[in-house]
Design an enzyme around this catalytic site. Structure first.
Site, PDB file in Angstrom:
ATOM      1  N   ASN A   1      32.962  27.686  17.001  1.00 59.00           N
ATOM      2  CA  ASN A   1      34.395  27.391  17.081  1.00 59.00           C
ATOM      3  C   ASN A   1      34.805  26.421  15.975  1.00 59.00           C
ATOM      4  O   ASN A   1      34.059  25.507  15.633  1.00 59.00           O
ATOM      5  CB  ASN A   1      34.735  26.793  18.444  1.00 59.00           C
ATOM      6  CG  ASN A   1      34.438  27.766  19.564  1.00 59.00           C
ATOM      7  OD1 ASN A   1      34.259  28.957  19.298  1.00 59.00           O
ATOM      8  ND2 ASN A   1      34.360  27.275  20.780  1.00 59.00           N
TER       9      ASN A   1
ATOM     10  N   ASP B   1      37.614  24.679  16.309  1.00 58.95           N
ATOM     11  CA  ASP B   1      38.400  23.598  16.917  1.00 58.95           C
ATOM     12  C   ASP B   1      37.542  22.341  17.035  1.00 58.95           C
ATOM     13  O   ASP B   1      36.336  22.368  16.767  1.00 58.95           O
ATOM     14  CB  ASP B   1      38.967  24.044  18.287  1.00 58.95           C
ATOM     15  CG  ASP B   1      37.884  24.335  19.322  1.00 58.95           C
ATOM     16  OD1 ASP B   1      37.004  23.481  19.523  1.00 58.95           O
ATOM     17  OD2 ASP B   1      37.922  25.421  19.943  1.00 58.95           O
TER      18      ASP B   1
ATOM     19  N   HIS C   1      31.031  27.667  11.582  1.00 55.78           N
ATOM     20  CA  HIS C   1      32.091  28.429  10.898  1.00 55.78           C
ATOM     21  C   HIS C   1      33.207  27.552  10.342  1.00 55.78           C
ATOM     22  O   HIS C   1      34.313  28.031  10.106  1.00 55.78           O
ATOM     23  CB  HIS C   1      32.644  29.501  11.850  1.00 55.78           C
ATOM     24  CG  HIS C   1      31.633  30.556  12.201  1.00 55.78           C
ATOM     25  ND1 HIS C   1      31.764  31.405  13.278  1.00 55.78           N
ATOM     26  CD2 HIS C   1      30.464  30.896  11.596  1.00 55.78           C
ATOM     27  CE1 HIS C   1      30.710  32.215  13.322  1.00 55.78           C
ATOM     28  NE2 HIS C   1      29.913  31.920  12.323  1.00 55.78           N
TER      29      HIS C   1
ATOM     30  N   SER D   1      30.252  36.462  22.387  1.00 55.20           N
ATOM     31  CA  SER D   1      29.827  37.855  22.549  1.00 55.20           C
ATOM     32  C   SER D   1      28.545  38.135  21.774  1.00 55.20           C
ATOM     33  O   SER D   1      27.996  39.230  21.873  1.00 55.20           O
ATOM     34  CB  SER D   1      30.944  38.794  22.065  1.00 55.20           C
ATOM     35  OG  SER D   1      31.187  38.566  20.689  1.00 55.20           O
TER      36      SER D   1
ATOM     37  N   GLY E   1      30.060  31.411  26.252  1.00 59.68           N
ATOM     38  CA  GLY E   1      31.301  32.008  25.757  1.00 59.68           C
ATOM     39  C   GLY E   1      31.234  32.625  24.376  1.00 59.68           C
ATOM     40  O   GLY E   1      32.166  32.454  23.591  1.00 59.68           O
TER      41      GLY E   1
HETATM   42  P1  OAD Z   1      34.255  36.648  20.892  1.00 52.83           P
HETATM   43  O1  OAD Z   1      35.721  36.827  21.073  1.00 52.83           O
HETATM   44  O2  OAD Z   1      33.513  37.712  20.160  1.00 52.83           O
HETATM   45  O3  OAD Z   1      33.559  36.491  22.324  1.00 52.83           O
HETATM   46  C1  OAD Z   1      34.094  35.632  23.280  1.00 52.83           C
HETATM   47  C2  OAD Z   1      33.196  35.620  24.499  1.00 52.83           C
HETATM   48  O4  OAD Z   1      33.732  34.663  25.415  1.00 52.83           O
HETATM   49  C3  OAD Z   1      33.112  36.953  25.250  1.00 52.83           C
HETATM   50  O5  OAD Z   1      31.760  37.243  25.562  1.00 52.83           O
HETATM   51  C4  OAD Z   1      33.945  36.704  26.523  1.00 52.83           C
HETATM   52  O6  OAD Z   1      33.469  37.426  27.642  1.00 52.83           O
HETATM   53  C5  OAD Z   1      33.729  35.219  26.724  1.00 52.83           C
HETATM   54  N1  OAD Z   1      34.768  34.534  27.510  1.00 52.83           N
HETATM   55  C6  OAD Z   1      36.072  34.855  27.693  1.00 52.83           C
HETATM   56  N2  OAD Z   1      36.687  33.941  28.463  1.00 52.83           N
HETATM   57  C7  OAD Z   1      35.747  33.011  28.781  1.00 52.83           C
HETATM   58  C8  OAD Z   1      35.758  31.805  29.544  1.00 52.83           C
HETATM   59  N3  OAD Z   1      36.869  31.352  30.145  1.00 52.83           N
HETATM   60  N4  OAD Z   1      34.608  31.103  29.659  1.00 52.83           N
HETATM   61  C9  OAD Z   1      33.463  31.537  29.049  1.00 52.83           C
HETATM   62  N5  OAD Z   1      33.398  32.652  28.313  1.00 52.83           N
HETATM   63  C10 OAD Z   1      34.520  33.382  28.174  1.00 52.83           C
HETATM   64  O7  OAD Z   1      34.047  35.206  20.220  1.00 52.83           O
HETATM   65  P2  OAD Z   1      32.770  34.606  19.476  1.00 52.83           P
HETATM   66  O8  OAD Z   1      31.516  35.194  19.993  1.00 52.83           O
HETATM   67  O9  OAD Z   1      32.912  33.139  19.502  1.00 52.83           O
HETATM   68  O10 OAD Z   1      34.274  33.700  13.303  1.00 52.83           O
HETATM   69  O11 OAD Z   1      33.007  35.122  18.008  1.00 52.83           O
HETATM   70  C11 OAD Z   1      32.156  34.692  16.969  1.00 52.83           C
HETATM   71  C12 OAD Z   1      32.910  34.565  15.669  1.00 52.83           C
HETATM   72  O12 OAD Z   1      33.647  35.757  15.435  1.00 52.83           O
HETATM   73  C13 OAD Z   1      33.956  33.485  15.648  1.00 52.83           C
HETATM   74  O13 OAD Z   1      33.419  32.212  15.357  1.00 52.83           O
HETATM   75  C14 OAD Z   1      34.886  33.932  14.582  1.00 52.83           C
HETATM   76  C15 OAD Z   1      34.966  35.406  14.931  1.00 52.83           C
HETATM   77  O14 OAD Z   1      35.284  36.268  13.948  1.00 52.83           O
HETATM   78  C16 OAD Z   1      35.038  33.452  12.220  1.00 52.83           C
HETATM   79  O15 OAD Z   1      36.249  33.459  12.235  1.00 52.83           O
HETATM   80  C17 OAD Z   1      34.258  33.175  10.975  1.00 52.83           C
END
Ligand code: OAD
Length: 248
Positions: free
Chosen positions: A103, A105, A120, A193, A191
């Protein structure tokens, strides 16, 4: 004599603390009002990732990219850490905690986590577009002046850009993060994917026998059977994890 014993006791307690490494993703901040990226209604559905988060996108239209991150910054300034961030920070009472976050943030820091590695980049920072990781040209923006204006320059004369690792760019902090994971006694994933590499590959650095906990309301495909799944949102999941870890 007393003082020496006290110091000795403190060192001993510190040396006994287990090392907990947490890898966090967008789901960690969802309860603070931030959209995740890949869920239905996620950020990449509204804003094409190629346009706002890739190196080519930046080269094609820096004004559009800066405007996108200007908007996210305003959202961040009004957001607050949620109970999940707070509970992770509170684990520092019992564990030597390192947070490795995807993240951008600053909610982990604002919740009190003292050792956060940003894979990131960081939303509240901007940098040179010619020399992105040169610390001389990295600036922290303040809440009352958090916009990058069209044409605004860094101190080296290049365009000022968000201090974000765009797709197609290297992830400079990955080796530091891998070292942390290699030394972990407990590994927690919250949290994410696990779609984006190299962050998703960090799980392969966990030593054999080290417990792995995964908090996510959805099932996440991980190529390992030795995982304790907590299928909940970050705040509830962190309550459960805290109970499990501190009961031992
Ligand atoms: P994703 O949007 O791919 O995945 C978010 C995950 O959070 C999913 O598995 C959801 O099921 C889960 N989720 C949703 N609500 C939740 C909650 N309240 N509590 C816990 N989990 C929850 O996001 P990331 O895996 O973080 O990179 O994505 C990785 C990177 O892709 C990011 O850092 C960003 C993006 O492109 C850049 O921008 C360079």
């Amino acid at each position: 004599m007393c003082v020496k014993m006290f110091i000795f006791a403190e060192i001993k307690i510190e040396a006994c603390m287990k090392k907990l490494v947490a890898l966090t993703g967008a789901g960690m901040s969802a309860e603070s009002g931030f959209s995740t990226f890949r869920d239905a209604g996620g950020l990449w559905e509204k804003y094409p990732v190629q346009q706002v988060a890739s190196h080519d996108g930046w080269e094609a239209d820096p004004v559009l990219v800066n405007n996108f991150y200007n908007g996210l910054r305003k959202q961040l300034i009004n957001a607050k850490p949620n109970r999940g961030h707070e509970l992770l920070a509170e684990l520092e009472k019992d564990f030597d905690v390192t947070v490795v976050t995807q993240n951008v943030d600053n909610l982990h820091e604002r919740a009190g986590s003292s050792h956060v590695i940003h894979l990131h980049g960081e939303l509240m920072k901007v940098c040179s577009s010619r020399d992105t990781d040169n610390p001389h040209f990295i600036e922290e923006l303040m809440a009352d002046n958090c916009e990058v204006k069209p044409g605004q320059k860094a101190d080296d004369g290049s365009l000022l850009r968000p201090y974000i690792v765009f797709f197609q760019e290297a992830v400079p902090m990955i080796s530091v993060a891998a070292d942390e994971v290699r030394n972990a006694d407990i590994f927690v994933i919250i949290g994410t994917s696990l779609n984006v590499y190299p962050a998703a590959g960090l799980i392969h650095y966990v030593r054999t026998g080290v417990p792995i906990y995964l908090i996510d309301p959805k099932e996440v495909g991980v190529g390992s059977s030795h995982i304790h799944f907590i299928q909940k949102k970050a705040s509830e999941g962190m309550e459960e994890l805290t109970g499990l870890l501190t009961a031992k």
